[in-house]
Design an enzyme around this catalytic site. Structure first.
Site, PDB file in Angstrom:
ATOM      1  N   GLU A 213      16.695  14.081  36.149  1.00 59.34           N
ATOM      2  CA  GLU A 213      18.097  14.498  36.317  1.00 59.34           C
ATOM      3  C   GLU A 213      18.614  13.696  37.499  1.00 59.34           C
ATOM      4  OE1 GLU A 213      19.688  16.503  34.353  1.00 59.34           O
ATOM      5  OE2 GLU A 213      17.979  17.223  33.215  1.00 59.34           O
TER       6      GLU A 213
ATOM      7  N   CYS B 199      25.935  16.097  42.523  1.00 56.05           N
ATOM      8  CA  CYS B 199      25.765  15.082  41.476  1.00 56.05           C
ATOM      9  C   CYS B 199      26.992  15.061  40.577  1.00 56.05           C
ATOM     10  CB  CYS B 199      24.507  15.358  40.673  1.00 56.05           C
ATOM     11  SG  CYS B 199      24.421  17.026  40.026  1.00 56.05           S
TER      12      CYS B 199
HETATM   13  P1  NAD Z   1      16.480  11.218  46.602  1.00 59.76           P
HETATM   14  O1  NAD Z   1      16.292  10.446  45.349  1.00 59.76           O
HETATM   15  O2  NAD Z   1      16.594  10.481  47.877  1.00 59.76           O
HETATM   16  O3  NAD Z   1      15.254  12.247  46.821  1.00 59.76           O
HETATM   17  C1  NAD Z   1      14.915  13.181  45.826  1.00 59.76           C
HETATM   18  C2  NAD Z   1      13.448  13.580  46.018  1.00 59.76           C
HETATM   19  O4  NAD Z   1      12.622  12.447  45.778  1.00 59.76           O
HETATM   20  C3  NAD Z   1      13.122  14.081  47.419  1.00 59.76           C
HETATM   21  O5  NAD Z   1      12.248  15.185  47.322  1.00 59.76           O
HETATM   22  C4  NAD Z   1      12.422  12.886  48.047  1.00 59.76           C
HETATM   23  O6  NAD Z   1      11.481  13.226  49.052  1.00 59.76           O
HETATM   24  C5  NAD Z   1      11.700  12.290  46.855  1.00 59.76           C
HETATM   25  N1  NAD Z   1      11.381  10.861  46.990  1.00 59.76           N
HETATM   26  C6  NAD Z   1      11.999   9.938  47.766  1.00 59.76           C
HETATM   27  N2  NAD Z   1      11.426   8.726  47.588  1.00 59.76           N
HETATM   28  C7  NAD Z   1      10.434   8.888  46.688  1.00 59.76           C
HETATM   29  C8  NAD Z   1       9.480   8.020  46.092  1.00 59.76           C
HETATM   30  N3  NAD Z   1       9.429   6.720  46.392  1.00 59.76           N
HETATM   31  N4  NAD Z   1       8.609   8.534  45.183  1.00 59.76           N
HETATM   32  C9  NAD Z   1       8.659   9.841  44.860  1.00 59.76           C
HETATM   33  N5  NAD Z   1       9.549  10.711  45.384  1.00 59.76           N
HETATM   34  C10 NAD Z   1      10.405  10.245  46.305  1.00 59.76           C
HETATM   35  O7  NAD Z   1      17.760  12.164  46.363  1.00 59.76           O
HETATM   36  P2  NAD Z   1      18.500  13.150  47.380  1.00 59.76           P
HETATM   37  O8  NAD Z   1      19.238  12.355  48.400  1.00 59.76           O
HETATM   38  O9  NAD Z   1      17.588  14.223  47.834  1.00 59.76           O
HETATM   39  O10 NAD Z   1      19.556  13.822  46.383  1.00 59.76           O
HETATM   40  C11 NAD Z   1      20.749  13.212  46.034  1.00 59.76           C
HETATM   41  C12 NAD Z   1      20.665  12.549  44.677  1.00 59.76           C
HETATM   42  O11 NAD Z   1      20.234  13.499  43.699  1.00 59.76           O
HETATM   43  C13 NAD Z   1      22.041  12.068  44.203  1.00 59.76           C
HETATM   44  O12 NAD Z   1      21.887  10.834  43.536  1.00 59.76           O
HETATM   45  C14 NAD Z   1      22.484  13.161  43.238  1.00 59.76           C
HETATM   46  O13 NAD Z   1      23.426  12.738  42.297  1.00 59.76           O
HETATM   47  C15 NAD Z   1      21.171  13.517  42.599  1.00 59.76           C
HETATM   48  N6  NAD Z   1      21.206  14.851  42.005  1.00 59.76           N
HETATM   49  C16 NAD Z   1      21.190  14.964  40.651  1.00 59.76           C
HETATM   50  C17 NAD Z   1      21.279  16.219  40.051  1.00 59.76           C
HETATM   51  C18 NAD Z   1      21.254  16.378  38.554  1.00 59.76           C
HETATM   52  O14 NAD Z   1      20.950  17.476  38.084  1.00 59.76           O
HETATM   53  N7  NAD Z   1      21.557  15.357  37.769  1.00 59.76           N
HETATM   54  C19 NAD Z   1      21.385  17.362  40.851  1.00 59.76           C
HETATM   55  C20 NAD Z   1      21.399  17.204  42.251  1.00 59.76           C
HETATM   56  C21 NAD Z   1      21.304  15.943  42.820  1.00 59.76           C
END
Ligand code: NAD
Length: 502
Positions: free
Chosen positions: A253, A287
């Site tokens: 997502e 998002c």
């Molecule tokens: P992010 O991608 O920076 O981090 C998300 C998660 O991934 C965190 O737990 C982080 O620690 C982990 N992570 C980071 N690097 C990683 C790696 N290399 N390998 C594995 N895991 C890793 O996102 P964020 O800043 O926490 O959230 C914002 C983003 O999430 C925005 O793009 C937003 O649109 C999206 N989002 C989507 C939805 C949806 O349902 N479509 C809902 C909420 C947020």
């Protein structure tokens, strides 16, 4: 400071006996970064391995419990969340920077999800079809995957865990969740509510830290499904790494670049309320935030003037202050990234007609990063700010002549999460609903505002086809088993042409 919670203590235990000295990290209040909200252990791949083993051993007994009994445990979590709503909402405000009504909304979403998923425990669980052969029954049922790994973002630090954990538990799985390192205490508090309600502690594990434990979880051979919510670049990495170690069920997502289309005949008062809520709610860090305002030229001038007045009146400040409309962005790095996108837009020819800068003088919020709610005009669909996710309080205005042109602009980005159309014309509304390529489309309502009983998710790079919430939310956490029972007492052959006139 949240410190000695059960889950944190549990996760501070050494993998093989006894507490050990472990490195830790802190989460802070984005409105006042000097204020520590929680101290958490920095988990390693070995800790992830131990958590997966514990979840796997508890899962076998859990999966043997009748589904309605699992559902009752989930309903009990909902009751605890209801009782603790105010305290939990405040934690969301302190750790994720959401204003009070959004913090409350976040917890309410988890409560609603508990009620919905608990109801699924006494609803249809599969399909029954008439068999093509005599004295034979044919149906499907759902079976658990085993242990599900969850990696979650900071911006819905209780609601998203609820969207994932409740259906995963209902399906009979064990869970290991890695909440965002930016809002881990919210994840911990949510899991503690689950344990208080009687969910077995070993069944539901939490690991903490950033990419290291997340990657270890995604690639662990004992994790049968990985459920990831976050940005597109991270989602790509997680999916590629997970599939590298063997076929797994990976659900993604990801981000959005959501648009609100306004036709000349729209109710402009409604548009203004919707645009303000959609673009600047949660400081634009949803998002589904409205990032592009696509205006038919006839209304553009008047609407932008009125929008500027409304945006200029938004009150920035401490999210816990009930008078505040817009809180901080999550980190200073996030603020710098957002400002970089605004500056790039201006360099490409756009104009910030309101906002466009950082506010450093917000009372009681020393060190917090506040981005002024910003409206950019003169944005072209090719500009970077019109194509990439900003994830901040920035709204790009794009002018078009026709509905067809508006739809082309909506669909021109690589994301496909949410879109809205404002019009009083029924034919235009339905034409837009049919042609817009997003997972969620609104008519005369902003791009944010999903409801629990319907599926949530997006097309194109926003995801890989799974949906969360709704009746289908369980699909990413279960497998379908097909069952045939032949009570004829003789061999009856299917996939053979049994008809006599062949
Ligand atoms: P992010 O991608 O920076 O981090 C998300 C998660 O991934 C965190 O737990 C982080 O620690 C982990 N992570 C980071 N690097 C990683 C790696 N290399 N390998 C594995 N895991 C890793 O996102 P964020 O800043 O926490 O959230 C914002 C983003 O999430 C925005 O793009 C937003 O649109 C999206 N989002 C989507 C939805 C949806 O349902 N479509 C809902 C909420 C947020």
């Amino acid at each position: 400071m949240v410190r000695s919670t059960h889950v944190v203590q549990q996760t501070l235990q050494a993998c093989e006996g006894g507490p050990v000295l472990m490195s830790t990290f802190t989460s802070t209040n984005p409105a006042r970064p000097a204020e520590v909200v929680a101290e958490l252990p920095s988990h390693t791949a070995a800790d992830v391995d131990a958590a997966v083993s514990r979840a796997a051993s508890a899962q076998r007994a859990w999966a043997r419990r009748p589904v309605p009994e699992r559902a009752e445990a989930i309903a009990a979590v909902g009751a605890i969340l209801t009782r603790r709503k105010r305290e939990l909402a405040e934690l969301v405000s302190r750790e994720a920077g959401k204003i009070r009504i959004e913090g409350g909304g976040e917890v309410q979403e988890a409560i609603d999800m508990a009620a919905f998923v608990a109801g699924q425990g006494r609803a249809a669980w599969g399909d029954v079809v008439p068999s093509e052969l005599q004295d034979k029954l044919a149906w499907t049922t759902r079976i658990p995957i085993g242990v599900v790994g969850m990696i979650t973002p900071w911006n819905f630090p209780m609601a998203i865990p609820s969207w994932k954990i409740f259906p995963a538990l209902l399906a009979g799985n064990g869970v290991v969740m890695k909440p965002s390192e930016l809002a881990p205490a919210c994840g911990v508090a949510f899991v503690e509510a689950c344990l208080e309600a009687g969910i077995p502690a070993d069944l539901l594990q939490v690991v903490h830290g950033g990419p290291e434990p997340a990657a270890a979880l995604a690639t662990h051979p004992g994790v049968g499904a990985v459920s990831f919510t976050g940005s597109v670049p991270t989602g790509r990495k997680v999916a590629a790494a997970a599939m590298e170690v063997g076929p797994k069920l990976v659900s993604l997502e990801l981000g959005g670049k959501n648009a609100m289309v306004v036709l000349d005949d729209a109710d402009l008062d409604l548009v203004l309320d919707g645009a303000l809520f959609g673009a600047f709610g949660t400081s634009g860090q949803r998002c589904t935030s409205t990032s592009r305002l696509i205006l038919q030229r006839g209304v553009a001038g008047d609407l932008v003037d009125r929008l500027v007045d409304r945006v200029a009146a938004l009150r920035l400040g401490d999210p816990l202050d009930e008078q505040v409309d817009v809180g901080p962005v999550i980190t200073a790095e996030s603020g710098a990234r957002i400002m970089g996108m605004v500056e790039a837009a201006v360099a490409e020819g756009a104009k910030a007609v309101v906002g466009g800068g950082l506010r450093r003088d917000v009372p009681g919020c020393d060190g917090g990063t506040f981005v002024e709610p910003t409206v950019l005009t003169g944005v072209h669909p090719d500009h970077r700010v019109a194509r990439e996710e900003v994830f901040g309080p920035v709204l790009s205005v794009i002018e078009v002549d026709t509905l067809d042109e508006a739809i082309d602009v909506v669909n021109s980005v690589e994301y496909g999460l949410s879109a809205a159309i404002y019009t009083r014309d029924l034919n235009s509304a339905f034409a837009a609903v049919a042609a817009i390529d997003t997972g969620i489309t609104y008519v005369n309502a902003p791009t944010i505002g999903a409801e629990i009983p319907l599926p949530f998710g997006g097309t194109k790079h926003t995801g890989n086809g799974f949906r969360e919430a709704g009746a289908r939310g369980i699909e990413q956490f279960s497998q379908v088993k097909t069952v045939y029972v032949d009570y004829s007492g003789r061999l009856q052959r299917a996939q053979i042409d049994n008809r006599s006139d062949a």
